[in-house]
Design a protein around this motif. Structure first.
Motif, mmCIF file in Angstrom:
data_model
loop_
_atom_site.group_PDB
_atom_site.id
_atom_site.type_symbol
_atom_site.label_atom_id
_atom_site.label_comp_id
_atom_site.label_asym_id
_atom_site.label_seq_id
_atom_site.Cartn_x
_atom_site.Cartn_y
_atom_site.Cartn_z
ATOM 1 N N ALA A 45 0.788 -1.304 -0.016
ATOM 2 C CA ALA A 45 -0.226 -0.091 0.023
ATOM 3 C C ALA A 45 0.970 1.358 -0.015
ATOM 4 N N GLN A 46 2.071 1.190 0.741
ATOM 5 C CA GLN A 46 2.870 2.460 0.698
ATOM 6 C C GLN A 46 3.462 2.665 -0.465
ATOM 7 N N SER A 47 4.013 1.531 -0.941
ATOM 8 C CA SER A 47 4.739 2.130 -2.197
ATOM 9 C C SER A 47 3.579 2.403 -3.494
ATOM 10 N N HIS A 48 2.595 2.102 -3.325
ATOM 11 C CA HIS A 48 1.475 2.171 -4.368
ATOM 12 C C HIS A 48 0.913 3.478 -4.226
ATOM 13 N N PHE A 49 0.354 3.799 -3.071
ATOM 14 C CA PHE A 49 -0.396 4.909 -2.689
ATOM 15 C C PHE A 49 -0.076 5.730 -1.615
ATOM 16 N N GLY A 50 1.108 5.464 -0.813
ATOM 17 C CA GLY A 50 1.432 6.262 0.159
ATOM 18 C C GLY A 50 2.001 7.754 -0.111
ATOM 19 N N THR B 287 -3.200 13.471 0.028
ATOM 20 C CA THR B 287 -4.321 13.668 0.777
ATOM 21 C C THR B 287 -5.219 12.548 0.773
ATOM 22 N N ALA B 288 -5.885 12.188 2.038
ATOM 23 C CA ALA B 288 -6.801 10.871 2.119
ATOM 24 C C ALA B 288 -7.595 10.889 0.987
ATOM 25 N N GLY B 289 -8.328 11.775 0.404
ATOM 26 C CA GLY B 289 -9.071 11.693 -0.897
ATOM 27 C C GLY B 289 -8.363 11.086 -2.050
ATOM 28 N N GLN B 290 -7.280 11.640 -2.337
ATOM 29 C CA GLN B 290 -6.411 11.015 -3.197
ATOM 30 C C GLN B 290 -6.144 9.630 -3.142
ATOM 31 N N ARG B 291 -5.686 9.323 -2.078
ATOM 32 C CA ARG B 291 -5.293 7.939 -1.643
ATOM 33 C C ARG B 291 -6.387 7.010 -2.120
ATOM 34 N N VAL B 292 -7.559 7.396 -1.375
ATOM 35 C CA VAL B 292 -8.789 6.470 -1.526
ATOM 36 C C VAL B 292 -9.200 6.192 -2.879
ATOM 37 N N ARG B 293 -9.324 7.425 -3.796
ATOM 38 C CA ARG B 293 -9.716 7.433 -5.211
ATOM 39 C C ARG B 293 -8.869 6.532 -5.973
ATOM 40 N N ALA B 294 -7.364 6.690 -5.615
ATOM 41 C CA ALA B 294 -6.305 5.615 -6.315
ATOM 42 C C ALA B 294 -6.618 4.326 -5.816
ATOM 43 N N ILE B 295 -6.739 4.232 -4.798
ATOM 44 C CA ILE B 295 -7.018 2.454 -4.354
ATOM 45 C C ILE B 295 -8.273 1.920 -4.761
ATOM 46 N N THR B 296 -9.451 2.833 -4.973
ATOM 47 C CA THR B 296 -10.646 2.094 -5.343
ATOM 48 C C THR B 296 -10.605 1.870 -6.928
ATOM 49 N N ALA C 214 -8.530 -2.590 3.710
ATOM 50 C CA ALA C 214 -7.223 -2.624 4.129
ATOM 51 C C ALA C 214 -6.351 -2.022 3.400
ATOM 52 N N LEU C 215 -6.231 -1.638 2.302
ATOM 53 C CA LEU C 215 -5.259 -0.864 1.707
ATOM 54 C C LEU C 215 -5.396 0.586 2.193
ATOM 55 N N CYS C 216 -6.524 1.136 2.444
ATOM 56 C CA CYS C 216 -6.875 2.497 3.071
ATOM 57 C C CYS C 216 -6.386 2.474 4.453
ATOM 58 N N ARG C 217 -6.478 1.609 5.215
ATOM 59 C CA ARG C 217 -5.918 1.504 6.526
ATOM 60 C C ARG C 217 -4.490 1.648 6.525
ATOM 61 N N ALA C 218 -3.950 0.773 5.587
ATOM 62 C CA ALA C 218 -2.469 0.648 5.504
ATOM 63 C C ALA C 218 -1.888 2.007 4.981
ATOM 64 N N VAL C 219 -2.605 2.862 4.676
ATOM 65 C CA VAL C 219 -1.963 4.213 4.304
ATOM 66 C C VAL C 219 -2.638 5.360 5.122
ATOM 67 N N ASP C 220 -3.278 4.980 6.486
ATOM 68 C CA ASP C 220 -3.509 5.847 7.247
ATOM 69 C C ASP C 220 -4.822 6.492 6.989
ATOM 70 N N PHE D 135 -27.272 -9.008 -1.327
ATOM 71 C CA PHE D 135 -26.592 -7.975 -0.488
ATOM 72 C C PHE D 135 -25.319 -7.587 -0.887
ATOM 73 N N HIS D 136 -25.139 -6.555 -0.835
ATOM 74 C CA HIS D 136 -23.769 -5.989 -1.325
ATOM 75 C C HIS D 136 -23.075 -5.092 -0.004
ATOM 76 N N ALA D 137 -21.777 -5.320 -0.461
ATOM 77 C CA ALA D 137 -20.750 -4.655 0.629
ATOM 78 C C ALA D 137 -19.971 -3.641 0.146
ATOM 79 N N VAL D 138 -19.863 -2.296 0.626
ATOM 80 C CA VAL D 138 -19.111 -1.243 0.465
ATOM 81 C C VAL D 138 -18.275 -0.539 1.363
ATOM 82 N N VAL D 139 -17.669 0.331 1.017
ATOM 83 C CA VAL D 139 -16.661 0.766 2.136
ATOM 84 C C VAL D 139 -16.957 2.253 2.301
ATOM 85 N N GLU D 140 -16.655 2.664 3.659
ATOM 86 C CA GLU D 140 -16.694 4.093 3.899
ATOM 87 C C GLU D 140 -15.698 4.307 4.402
ATOM 88 N N THR D 141 -14.931 5.787 4.107
ATOM 89 C CA THR D 141 -13.739 6.121 4.615
ATOM 90 C C THR D 141 -13.846 7.527 5.108
#
Length: 276
Positions: A119-124, A128-137, A177-183, A201-207
């Motif tokens: 996670a750190q090598s790809h998104f760390g 900003t948090a918004g940029q990291r989450v957008r890149a991860i998703t 998991a990737l979001c948590r790994a980049v704080d 039933f569906h599962a989604v993420v909130e950050t």
């Protein structure tokens, strides 16, 4: 990143479960929508065990979620739930310190500590948090194939990353998991999802983005604006629709419905959206 506020919307949701109870059992159901802040909810829950109606005890959960505890005897068990939900728009609650800390910790299906290097090598390096989450998703959407039946009850986020395939809960686990790994604090929500095909039933993420919970769906299978929250937790262990706490039973059939009262909104899956 633009903000897309979710306005009031009426959604019809429901599910029917048929189960075979083979030993006296205690069961926790999480199928009823969370009580919508500023919205309305009318519902009916019918539970029958060997032709005998069963009374459920409601247990309050986080973010307005509700579980129903039942105790049943061997034989046929049917659960029929129907509700009309009018949302009041997305949640406006600020992210508190306790929720932030919990949403940063590794959990059973989201071993963020084991994914920290990747996670750190790809998104760390994103600032900003918004940029990291957008890149991860975006990464998960592009690199993980949605394949029904490709994962099991023990599959975690690392398994999904290595196999390159999964279902909605696997997508959500990997994003969280990737979001948590980049704080970036991340939690999982079970939802009814109008527009999802096949329906399930569906599962989604909130950050946590700037102190507010924003919802993300790396599967891109349904518009986030119409999602109806059921329950919220760290991962699938917290949001399962049926948990056997004693005894034994087997699921024979499951039917789910979620229909929006109007046209489904367009969703580019990039703007910020809050989950009602």
């Amino acid at each position: 990143m633009n903000l897309a506020q979710t306005g009031p919307e009426t959604v019809q949701v429901g599910c029917t479960l048929t189960l075979d109870v083979t030993a006296p059992a205690g069961v926790v159901l999480q199928i009823a929508p969370a009580r919508p802040a500023g919205g309305d909810l009318s519902e009916r829950l019918d539970i029958v065990n060997n032709t005998v109606p069963v009374t459920a005890s409601e247990i309050a959960g986080p973010v307005g979620g509700r579980a129903h505890l039942i105790r049943v005897q061997p034989g046929k068990l049917t659960v029929d739930y129907r509700a009309t939900v009018t949302t009041g728009g997305g949640t406006t609650d600020r992210v508190g310190d306790a929720a932030r800390v919990e949403a940063l910790r590794p959990s059973r299906y989201c071993p963020s500590d084991r994914l920290a290097g990747f996670a750190q090598s790809h998104f760390g390096d994103l600032p900003t948090a918004g940029q990291r989450v957008r890149a991860i998703t975006d990464y998960v959407w592009r690199h993980i194939a949605y394949v029904s039946g490709s994962s099991g009850p023990t599959t975690d986020a690392l398994d999904t990353l290595l196999s390159g395939q999964g279902v909605c809960r696997d997508f959500a686990h990997l994003v969280a998991a990737l979001c948590r790994a980049v704080d970036v604090p991340a939690r999982i929500a079970a939802v009814y999802a109008p527009g999802l095909s096949p329906m399930d039933f569906h599962a989604v993420v909130e950050t946590d983005i700037d102190g507010r919970w924003q919802v993300w769906d790396a599967t891109r299978l349904a518009p986030r604006q119409s999602l109806v929250r059921i329950t919220t937790g760290r991962d699938a262990a917290d949001i399962a629709f049926c948990t056997v706490i004693s005894g034994r039973l087997d699921l024979e059939s499951l039917e789910i419905n979620a229909v929006s009262g109007g046209d489904l909104p367009l969703d580019d899956h990039e703007r910020l959206v809050t989950l009602a």
